[in-house]
Structures are given as structure tokens and as C-alpha cells.
Design a protein around this motif. Sequence first.
Motif, short mmCIF file in Angstrom:
data_model
loop_
_atom_site.label_atom_id
_atom_site.label_comp_id
_atom_site.label_asym_id
_atom_site.label_seq_id
_atom_site.Cartn_x
_atom_site.Cartn_y
_atom_site.Cartn_z
N ALA A 1 38.76 -48.26 -55.58
CA ALA A 1 37.30 -48.11 -55.67
C ALA A 1 36.97 -47.12 -56.77
N LEU A 2 35.93 -47.40 -57.51
CA LEU A 2 35.52 -46.54 -58.61
C LEU A 2 35.05 -45.17 -58.11
N GLN A 3 35.26 -44.17 -58.91
CA GLN A 3 34.85 -42.81 -58.57
C GLN A 3 33.34 -42.71 -58.40
N THR A 4 32.60 -43.60 -59.05
CA THR A 4 31.13 -43.56 -58.94
C THR A 4 30.64 -43.84 -57.51
N ALA A 5 31.53 -44.40 -56.65
CA ALA A 5 31.15 -44.66 -55.26
C ALA A 5 31.28 -43.42 -54.38
N ALA A 6 31.92 -42.37 -54.90
CA ALA A 6 32.13 -41.14 -54.11
C ALA A 6 30.78 -40.53 -53.74
N GLY A 7 30.65 -40.17 -52.50
CA GLY A 7 29.41 -39.57 -52.00
C GLY A 7 28.32 -40.57 -51.67
N GLY A 8 28.59 -41.86 -51.86
CA GLY A 8 27.59 -42.88 -51.55
C GLY A 8 27.48 -43.12 -50.05
N SER A 9 26.35 -43.63 -49.66
CA SER A 9 26.18 -43.98 -48.24
C SER A 9 25.87 -45.46 -48.13
N LEU A 10 26.23 -46.02 -47.00
CA LEU A 10 26.09 -47.46 -46.76
C LEU A 10 25.26 -47.66 -45.50
N ALA A 11 24.21 -48.43 -45.60
CA ALA A 11 23.39 -48.80 -44.44
C ALA A 11 23.55 -50.30 -44.24
N LEU A 12 24.63 -50.69 -43.55
CA LEU A 12 24.96 -52.11 -43.40
C LEU A 12 23.91 -52.82 -42.57
N GLN A 13 23.41 -53.92 -43.11
CA GLN A 13 22.45 -54.76 -42.39
C GLN A 13 23.01 -56.17 -42.34
N LEU A 14 23.33 -56.62 -41.14
CA LEU A 14 23.85 -57.98 -40.92
C LEU A 14 22.71 -58.85 -40.42
N ALA B 1 25.51 -43.81 -56.54
CA ALA B 1 26.71 -43.80 -55.69
C ALA B 1 26.57 -44.79 -54.54
N ASP B 2 25.37 -44.92 -53.97
CA ASP B 2 25.13 -45.88 -52.87
C ASP B 2 25.36 -47.31 -53.35
N ALA B 3 24.83 -47.63 -54.54
CA ALA B 3 24.99 -48.98 -55.09
C ALA B 3 26.46 -49.26 -55.42
N ALA B 4 27.17 -48.24 -55.94
CA ALA B 4 28.59 -48.42 -56.27
C ALA B 4 29.42 -48.63 -55.01
N LEU B 5 29.09 -47.90 -53.95
CA LEU B 5 29.81 -48.07 -52.68
C LEU B 5 29.56 -49.45 -52.10
N ALA B 6 28.30 -49.90 -52.10
CA ALA B 6 27.96 -51.23 -51.57
C ALA B 6 28.68 -52.33 -52.34
N ALA B 7 28.85 -52.14 -53.65
CA ALA B 7 29.54 -53.14 -54.47
C ALA B 7 31.05 -53.11 -54.26
N ALA B 8 31.58 -51.96 -53.82
CA ALA B 8 33.04 -51.81 -53.70
C ALA B 8 33.59 -52.25 -52.34
N VAL B 9 32.82 -52.12 -51.28
CA VAL B 9 33.36 -52.38 -49.93
C VAL B 9 33.60 -53.86 -49.70
N GLU B 10 34.52 -54.12 -48.76
CA GLU B 10 34.79 -55.49 -48.33
C GLU B 10 34.49 -55.58 -46.84
N LEU B 11 33.72 -56.58 -46.47
CA LEU B 11 33.34 -56.81 -45.08
C LEU B 11 34.23 -57.90 -44.51
N SER B 12 34.70 -57.70 -43.28
CA SER B 12 35.37 -58.80 -42.57
C SER B 12 34.86 -58.82 -41.14
N VAL B 13 34.71 -60.02 -40.62
CA VAL B 13 34.19 -60.21 -39.26
C VAL B 13 35.17 -61.14 -38.54
N HIS B 14 35.64 -60.68 -37.38
CA HIS B 14 36.58 -61.44 -36.56
C HIS B 14 35.99 -61.64 -35.16
N ALA B 15 36.29 -62.75 -34.51
CA ALA B 15 35.95 -62.94 -33.11
C ALA B 15 37.09 -62.36 -32.29
N VAL B 16 36.77 -61.54 -31.28
CA VAL B 16 37.80 -60.94 -30.42
C VAL B 16 37.48 -61.23 -28.96
#
Length: 199
Positions: A174-187, A105-120
Motif C-alpha cells: 500500500a502506498l505511503q499516501t494511505a497512512a493516517g487515512g480513515s475508511l467509512a465502509l458503506q455496503l 489519505a482517506d482516498a488513498a486508503l479507500a483505493a488500496a484496500v481489498e474487500l472480501s465477503v464470505h458466507a459463514v
Amino acid sequence: MPKRLKAAIAAAVLLVLFMSAQGTAALWRAEAQLELGIIKTGTLSLAAGNGTVSSQTYVFKELNTSTLAPGRFVQAPLTISNTGNVELRYTLNGAVSAAPTPGEADAALAAAVELSVHAVAKASDCGVDTPSPGAALYQGPLGAAAAFAAPRNLAAEASGREILCVRVALPNNALQTAAGGSLALQLSFRAEQLRGGQQ
């Protein structure tokens, strides 16, 4: 030929050879004194933080991905600071999920998310449900190749800071396999010194 004449010619030839050798040695010898300048080095250092606390290995607690759901996003401001004494340019140098022991589920979530970065302009421009203004510096999937479209310049020390709005979105499909996954974002960010006249 009398012996004296032969000896005088031989002495003259030796004298010419000796003087030629002396002239050659003088041509190879040169001396000069140089005035050495002072060479100073600068410090190149980039840190991330929340505007109050910063470090080179900042834990981005403000971005809480536990409430992420399909069709929703989470976002938080991240302050990037030039803590050195030379002007620099920096860019995003990868964005990955660094879960210690990722499950399916963690791998499915990481593959499904979209990251965006804006300057504010200010941290409040990146509130919980505030749409991010302007064009994204990066928008796409997580991955080691994630990078800004163009590097960003930061002045040295106190004035060299920029607030980024970091957003993680989960699409409706997003695929159901991502349900319950956790994301540890590292930039990861990479910085290099700006040379004179470089933009």
C-alpha cells in the motif's frame, strides 16, 4: 307496375334491412359474469445487523478499520435477514468509503484496500484473526460495481437469514499516501422477489 306491388316490394326490402340491422346488433352484444379471485401482495424487506439488532440502515460498528495496517486485515460478521414475507434473492450492490469529508489519505486508503465477503455458518467463524472459510462471494476493490458473483436466496421471515464475514485487507505494498487515512465502509445490498420456480 301497380302501386301496391311497388309498395309491397319496398316494404319487403325495408323489412329485410331492418332485420339485418337487428341481427348485427345482436352479434355485437355479449355478457358474461366473472368470479374475481383474491389478490394479496407480499412484503419485500431486507435488513442487516449483528444477529440481535438489525435495520435497513444498519451502522456496522463491529468492523473496526482503525487498526488496519499494511499486510493485515480486519473482519466482522454481518447478518443479512429477510424481514419480509416473500422469498427473495439479494446481492451486494456496491461497497464504497463514505467518509464525510475525505482527504488525500482517506482516498488513498479507500483505493488500496481489498474487500472480501464470505458466507459463514456462525458468527464465531468470523473472529478477529480467523481465516474465512470457503470461496468468497465477492473479492476485490471498493467501488459502486462491487457485487456477488451470483445472487443469494433467502427464505421468508424468521428462517431467512445468512451470516456474512466481511473482511477489509490492506496489502503490504500500500502506498505511503494511505497512512493516517480513515475508511467509512458503506455496503449496499439489492433484493428482488423470487418468482415461482425461480432459483
